[in-house]
Design a protein around this motif. Structure first.
Motif, PDB file in Angstrom:
ATOM      1  N   ALA A  21      -0.391 -22.604  73.719  1.00 18.65           N
ATOM      2  CA  ALA A  21      -1.518 -23.236  73.228  1.00 18.65           C
ATOM      3  C   ALA A  21      -1.329 -24.671  72.595  1.00 18.65           C
ATOM      4  O   ALA A  21      -0.189 -24.979  71.938  1.00 18.65           O
ATOM      5  CB  ALA A  21      -2.074 -22.256  72.104  1.00 18.65           C
ATOM      6  N   PRO A  22      -2.188 -25.684  72.796  1.00 16.77           N
ATOM      7  CA  PRO A  22      -2.038 -26.843  72.071  1.00 16.77           C
ATOM      8  C   PRO A  22      -1.867 -26.777  70.745  1.00 16.77           C
ATOM      9  O   PRO A  22      -2.455 -26.233  70.039  1.00 16.77           O
ATOM     10  CB  PRO A  22      -3.110 -27.682  72.588  1.00 16.77           C
ATOM     11  CG  PRO A  22      -3.659 -26.887  73.654  1.00 16.77           C
ATOM     12  CD  PRO A  22      -3.380 -25.230  73.345  1.00 16.77           C
ATOM     13  N   ASP A  65     -16.064 -23.072  73.911  1.00 17.53           N
ATOM     14  CA  ASP A  65     -15.701 -24.370  73.044  1.00 17.53           C
ATOM     15  C   ASP A  65     -14.861 -25.161  73.226  1.00 17.53           C
ATOM     16  O   ASP A  65     -14.005 -25.025  74.177  1.00 17.53           O
ATOM     17  CB  ASP A  65     -15.397 -23.741  71.496  1.00 17.53           C
ATOM     18  CG  ASP A  65     -16.322 -22.698  70.904  1.00 17.53           C
ATOM     19  OD1 ASP A  65     -17.444 -23.152  71.396  1.00 17.53           O
ATOM     20  OD2 ASP A  65     -16.001 -21.806  70.036  1.00 17.53           O
ATOM     21  N   VAL A  66     -14.915 -26.416  73.006  1.00 12.53           N
ATOM     22  CA  VAL A  66     -14.190 -27.559  72.935  1.00 12.53           C
ATOM     23  C   VAL A  66     -13.430 -28.311  71.664  1.00 12.53           C
ATOM     24  O   VAL A  66     -14.347 -28.118  70.769  1.00 12.53           O
ATOM     25  CB  VAL A  66     -14.930 -28.631  73.888  1.00 12.53           C
ATOM     26  CG1 VAL A  66     -13.701 -29.860  74.127  1.00 12.53           C
ATOM     27  CG2 VAL A  66     -15.215 -28.201  75.314  1.00 12.53           C
ATOM     28  N   TYR A  67     -12.287 -28.490  71.727  1.00 14.89           N
ATOM     29  CA  TYR A  67     -11.792 -29.055  70.419  1.00 14.89           C
ATOM     30  C   TYR A  67     -11.465 -30.467  70.757  1.00 14.89           C
ATOM     31  O   TYR A  67     -11.036 -30.737  71.561  1.00 14.89           O
ATOM     32  CB  TYR A  67     -10.488 -28.285  70.155  1.00 14.89           C
ATOM     33  CG  TYR A  67      -9.663 -28.943  68.919  1.00 14.89           C
ATOM     34  CD1 TYR A  67      -9.952 -28.508  67.559  1.00 14.89           C
ATOM     35  CD2 TYR A  67      -8.964 -30.248  68.951  1.00 14.89           C
ATOM     36  CE1 TYR A  67      -9.379 -28.897  66.414  1.00 14.89           C
ATOM     37  CE2 TYR A  67      -8.258 -30.396  67.637  1.00 14.89           C
ATOM     38  CZ  TYR A  67      -8.466 -30.010  66.472  1.00 14.89           C
ATOM     39  OH  TYR A  67      -7.898 -30.488  65.420  1.00 14.89           O
ATOM     40  N   GLN A  68     -12.133 -31.055  69.901  1.00 12.20           N
ATOM     41  CA  GLN A  68     -11.960 -32.756  69.909  1.00 12.20           C
ATOM     42  C   GLN A  68     -11.108 -33.145  68.802  1.00 12.20           C
ATOM     43  O   GLN A  68     -11.157 -32.966  67.835  1.00 12.20           O
ATOM     44  CB  GLN A  68     -13.336 -33.253  69.860  1.00 12.20           C
ATOM     45  CG  GLN A  68     -14.278 -33.055  70.893  1.00 12.20           C
ATOM     46  CD  GLN A  68     -15.628 -33.680  70.785  1.00 12.20           C
ATOM     47  OE1 GLN A  68     -16.092 -34.029  69.634  1.00 12.20           O
ATOM     48  NE2 GLN A  68     -16.367 -33.937  71.926  1.00 12.20           N
ATOM     49  N   GLN A  69     -10.214 -34.105  69.434  1.00 15.94           N
ATOM     50  CA  GLN A  69      -9.147 -34.858  68.525  1.00 15.94           C
ATOM     51  C   GLN A  69      -9.674 -36.371  68.386  1.00 15.94           C
ATOM     52  O   GLN A  69     -10.026 -37.154  69.445  1.00 15.94           O
ATOM     53  CB  GLN A  69      -7.785 -34.851  69.031  1.00 15.94           C
ATOM     54  CG  GLN A  69      -6.817 -35.449  68.226  1.00 15.94           C
ATOM     55  CD  GLN A  69      -5.338 -35.166  68.759  1.00 15.94           C
ATOM     56  OE1 GLN A  69      -5.281 -34.804  69.810  1.00 15.94           O
ATOM     57  NE2 GLN A  69      -4.534 -35.329  67.871  1.00 15.94           N
ATOM     58  N   GLU A  86      -9.654 -34.144  74.427  1.00 15.10           N
ATOM     59  CA  GLU A  86     -10.425 -32.887  74.394  1.00 15.10           C
ATOM     60  C   GLU A  86      -9.581 -31.706  74.760  1.00 15.10           C
ATOM     61  O   GLU A  86      -8.836 -31.869  75.915  1.00 15.10           O
ATOM     62  CB  GLU A  86     -11.682 -32.945  74.997  1.00 15.10           C
ATOM     63  CG  GLU A  86     -12.786 -33.947  74.390  1.00 15.10           C
ATOM     64  CD  GLU A  86     -14.113 -33.734  75.191  1.00 15.10           C
ATOM     65  OE1 GLU A  86     -15.153 -34.101  74.506  1.00 15.10           O
ATOM     66  OE2 GLU A  86     -14.214 -33.274  76.329  1.00 15.10           O
ATOM     67  N   TYR A  87      -9.807 -30.404  74.384  1.00 17.97           N
ATOM     68  CA  TYR A  87      -8.990 -29.181  74.612  1.00 17.97           C
ATOM     69  C   TYR A  87      -9.988 -28.140  74.791  1.00 17.97           C
ATOM     70  O   TYR A  87     -10.767 -27.902  73.927  1.00 17.97           O
ATOM     71  CB  TYR A  87      -7.903 -28.997  73.780  1.00 17.97           C
ATOM     72  CG  TYR A  87      -6.894 -30.002  73.517  1.00 17.97           C
ATOM     73  CD1 TYR A  87      -5.851 -30.004  74.152  1.00 17.97           C
ATOM     74  CD2 TYR A  87      -7.263 -30.854  72.345  1.00 17.97           C
ATOM     75  CE1 TYR A  87      -4.769 -31.064  73.754  1.00 17.97           C
ATOM     76  CE2 TYR A  87      -6.123 -31.906  72.086  1.00 17.97           C
ATOM     77  CZ  TYR A  87      -4.814 -31.838  72.730  1.00 17.97           C
ATOM     78  OH  TYR A  87      -3.844 -32.829  72.384  1.00 17.97           O
TER      79      TYR A  87
END
Length: 400
Positions: A317-318, A376-380, A390-391
């Motif tokens: 996982a990132p 869902d999307v995780y944004q950095q 984006e992840y």
């Protein structure tokens, strides 16, 4: 001066009236009157509560209610003195009621009853509050004065304060709330989710297309689909914590019946468009590697013995590393976060719990459970607030 509504409180703190022994030459608080007590008598002091206090609310009418005096209390939220005024209002019929204020500072802060804690809406300039009330239920209306420039030094808690200019709260009936009858049903788009909470039924309407089969899904409650013939609703299907299929053209009505302590989630879906895992009806088995996500539904049937299910990050996982620097650019410390999502767990068609990283739920033997993994999307972001990466969020369900 900024005006805001107080938080909804499940129970308001009582406004205590404090009586101290009166020394010679010191007047009693004006919210008390005493009857003389003579030796060897059983006569007790009689306490006269102030009109508009929590102990002695004033009866409000549909129309204009004038407030000339307010009551001093200690704010349960701010810990300072404030001016309040309690009214009781019993609606003659159910529907939307407006509470219009003549003074920008003297406003409705709370409306509640023993069985109902309704939430309403303000108009754009915060002068009219509109809320749905139920007939023949006595509601308490708490009015608060938000003029913080008023100096209450020297005023005792429980005493009265005379307003320089009388304020009014005008109560008006606006009609039946949207969705309370099939005649004023709320428009619904096929495919959307309807979530209804509380103890009041709600009606929705949509147009069914000929020769189209629909899934009608009702999770954690009861709902039905009807059509109207000569002014009478005719039931097509009803679902309670489950689903039904139907096909009908023309204007159709969804009737959602929630319970007091839960919510109902309802969907109407075109059956032919539901791919594997796209809804609870077409839920897939959990993959062997346990990886879930992408807004899909999964299911699992427990064997003869109970099992546990937990959630953890997927393999590889990132990992997000964030550096916190001082003004000179030196790294003071770093924070690491392994990306992992959350998963809703349903016992049949009833919501059970939310799984998150490290949590575990026990599954009962010989039951079928459903799992929903959001898309869902995780944004950095960088220091300028721009999205740099984006992840896609995925998680691993572990059953054992």
């Amino acid at each position: 001066m900024t005006k805001f509504r107080t938080k909804k409180l499940l129970a308001l703190l009582a406004v205590g009236a404090v009586m101290t022994t009166a020394a010679a030459g010191v007047a009693m608080s004006r919210n008390f009157s005493s009857a003389a007590a003579f030796a060897d008598s059983e006569t007790e002091d009689v306490v006269a509560t102030v009109p508009g206090s929590e102990e002695s609310p004033v009866t409000a009418i549909e129309g204009e209610n004038t407030i000339k005096k307010m009551v001093v209390r200690e704010s349960p939220e701010m810990g300072v003195k404030e001016l309040v005024y309690y009214m009781t209002f019993t609606p003659a019929k159910s529907g939307l009621y407006s509470f219009a204020q003549s003074d920008y500072n003297v406003v409705v802060g709370e409306i509640y009853s023993e069985t109902d804690l309704p939430y309403g809406d303000w108009n754009e300039n915060m002068t009219v509050y509109t809320v749905e009330l139920t007939e023949n239920i006595p509601y308490t209306v708490l009015v608060i004065n938000y003029d913080w420039e008023i100096d209450l030094t020297g005023y005792e808690v429980g005493s009265e304060y005379t307003l320089p200019v009388a304020a009014t709260i005008t109560i008006g009936y606006k009609g039946v709330a949207a969705g309370r009858t099939w005649q004023n049903a709320i428009p619904y788009n096929v495919g959307d989710s309807i979530i209804v909470q509380g103890n009041k039924d709600v009606w929705y309407s949509f147009t069914g297309v000929a020769d189209t089969e629909y899934y009608f899904i009702s999770m954690q409650g009861t709902a039905s689909v009807s059509y109207v013939f000569r002014g009478t609703t005719i039931l097509l299907v009803e679902a309670t914590s489950g689903y039904e299929t139907f096909s009908s053209a023309g204007t159709l009505y969804i009737h959602v019946t929630p319970s007091e302590d839960s919510f109902v989630e309802v969907q109407v879906l075109e059956a032919s468009k539901q791919t594997a895992g796209s809804c609870i009806v077409t839920a897939e088995a959990i993959p062997e590697n346990g990886v879930v996500g992408g807004g899909k539904w999964y299911k699992h049937t427990v064997g003869e013995s109970e099992e546990s299910v937990s959630l953890s990050p997927i393999d590889n996982a990132p990992v997000i590393v964030t550096e916190y620097k001082d003004e000179e650019g030196n790294v003071m410390f770093t924070d690491t976060y392994t990306i992992v999502g959350s998963v809703k767990v349903y016992d049949g068609y009833n919501f059970l719990d939310l799984l998150f990283d490290g949590s575990t739920i026990t599954l009962e033997a010989e039951k079928t459970y459903y799992f929903f993994a959001p898309d869902d999307v995780y944004q950095q972001w960088n220091e300028e607030g721009e999205v740099v990466k984006e992840y896609d969020v995925q998680s691993k369900l572990v059953i054992g």
